[in-house]
Enzyme design. Structure first.
Site, mmCIF file in Angstrom:
data_model
loop_
_atom_site.group_PDB
_atom_site.id
_atom_site.type_symbol
_atom_site.label_atom_id
_atom_site.label_comp_id
_atom_site.label_asym_id
_atom_site.label_seq_id
_atom_site.Cartn_x
_atom_site.Cartn_y
_atom_site.Cartn_z
ATOM 1 N N HIS A 188 25.914 2.494 61.690
ATOM 2 C CA HIS A 188 25.357 2.344 60.248
ATOM 3 C C HIS A 188 26.069 0.980 59.710
ATOM 4 O O HIS A 188 25.347 -0.078 59.068
ATOM 5 C CB HIS A 188 25.898 3.642 59.297
ATOM 6 C CG HIS A 188 25.525 3.769 57.996
ATOM 7 N ND1 HIS A 188 24.432 4.276 57.292
ATOM 8 C CD2 HIS A 188 26.026 2.689 57.054
ATOM 9 C CE1 HIS A 188 23.971 4.016 56.122
ATOM 10 N NE2 HIS A 188 25.214 3.205 55.796
ATOM 11 N N GLU A 189 27.264 0.976 59.795
ATOM 12 C CA GLU A 189 28.088 -0.125 59.105
ATOM 13 C C GLU A 189 27.780 -1.379 59.751
ATOM 14 O O GLU A 189 27.561 -2.379 59.173
ATOM 15 C CB GLU A 189 29.499 0.177 58.899
ATOM 16 C CG GLU A 189 30.119 1.305 58.218
ATOM 17 C CD GLU A 189 29.522 1.322 57.065
ATOM 18 O OE1 GLU A 189 29.135 0.408 56.133
ATOM 19 O OE2 GLU A 189 29.395 2.422 56.320
ATOM 20 N N HIS B 297 24.695 -3.001 58.092
ATOM 21 C CA HIS B 297 25.222 -3.841 57.026
ATOM 22 C C HIS B 297 25.397 -5.093 57.363
ATOM 23 O O HIS B 297 25.401 -6.056 56.793
ATOM 24 C CB HIS B 297 26.239 -2.992 56.049
ATOM 25 C CG HIS B 297 25.589 -2.030 55.417
ATOM 26 N ND1 HIS B 297 24.459 -1.825 54.601
ATOM 27 C CD2 HIS B 297 25.957 -0.641 55.383
ATOM 28 C CE1 HIS B 297 24.135 -0.456 54.228
ATOM 29 N NE2 HIS B 297 25.234 0.127 54.523
ATOM 30 N N HIS C 19 22.766 -7.470 58.542
ATOM 31 C CA HIS C 19 22.069 -7.898 57.547
ATOM 32 C C HIS C 19 22.741 -9.020 56.712
ATOM 33 O O HIS C 19 22.267 -10.034 56.027
ATOM 34 C CB HIS C 19 21.912 -6.832 56.330
ATOM 35 C CG HIS C 19 21.029 -6.722 55.452
ATOM 36 N ND1 HIS C 19 20.693 -5.874 54.525
ATOM 37 C CD2 HIS C 19 19.881 -7.649 55.414
ATOM 38 C CE1 HIS C 19 19.350 -6.206 53.889
ATOM 39 N NE2 HIS C 19 19.046 -7.197 54.461
HETATM 40 ZN ZN LIG Z 1 25.236 2.262 53.825
#
Ligand SMILES: [Zn+2]
Length: 225
Positions: A13-14, A17, A20
């Site tokens: 998940h991280e 980020h 991105h």
């Molecule tokens: Zn998040």
């Protein structure tokens, strides 16, 4: 290092980020990387979590701490079976939180004279599934609905909306056979690089070639075939 499946998902998940942020081609900081609207920022991160449920991906790195043997088939099967034991209840719970969050922020005058439990019952009363339940006040435990003006206040729905988008995008990868280079390149070019220089819905449509549909989210939650 021993990681639980939950921890592996957090790691992926991280990492979403980070991708991105890393791939952004926008030079204005306030519009670059993860500086996107709240209901879009979790799309790359939740998208990355999907890989943690694929046997081919898990087999590529998950090994026994002492023997070094790859994750056994039986464990992969039980992991898959554990996914969404009560999918309808889980989804209804998410929608209830989102509706309560919007109710307290959008209609404060309606609820200002009562207790938080009144909001809870009023909102739950609109949902068939919950209206006959006598529950301990859910809203009183939902602290981060009031976290800060830049937090998730009134944006709890964004988790669910992001899930509609991330599952739709992930199915495009699955149709291409999984971790496909060409699809990944397109994802990078249309979404990860764009920050908020392009409206999020435009980014999604540039990748998918159409508007979002929620069937992929329902399929992943095993609520549709
Ligand atoms: Zn998040």
């Amino acid at each position: 290092m021993i990681l639980s499946h939950r921890e592996v998902r957090t790691l992926f998940h991280e990492f979403g980020h980070l991708l991105h942020l890393m791939f952004t081609r926008v030079s204005i900081p306030s519009l670059a990387g993860t500086s996107v609207p709240r209901d879009f920022v979790e799309v790359p991160s939740q998208f990355m979590e999907n890989w943690c449920w694929r046997p081919d991906v898990l087999k590529s790195f998950a090994r026994h701490e002492r023997t070094g043997l790859p994750i056994p088939e039986e464990m992969l099967r039980s992991l898959d079976a554990s996914r969404g034991n009560t999918p309808a209840l889980a989804l209804a719970g998410q929608l209830l939180y989102a509706k309560m969050d919007l109710a307290v922020h959008a209609e404060p005058e309606r609820f200002s004279s009562g207790s938080l439990d009144d909001v809870d019952s009023a909102v739950a009363g609109d949902m068939d599934y919950f209206k006959n339940f006598k529950r301990a006040g859910k809203l009183r435990t939902a602290r981060h609905l009031f976290s800060s003006p830049s937090g998730y206040a009134s944006f709890y729905f964004s988790y669910q909306w992001a899930e509609v988008l991330d599952k739709d995008i992930f199915e495009a990868f699955e149709r291409a056979g999984g971790p496909d280079r060409e699809t990944a390149g397109k994802f990078r070019e249309t979404i990860l690089e764009k920050g908020y220089a392009v409206p999020p819905m435009r980014q999604f449509m540039d990748f998918m070639g159409r508007k979002p549909r929620m069937d992929a989210m329902l399929r992943k939650r095993r609520l549709a075939s």
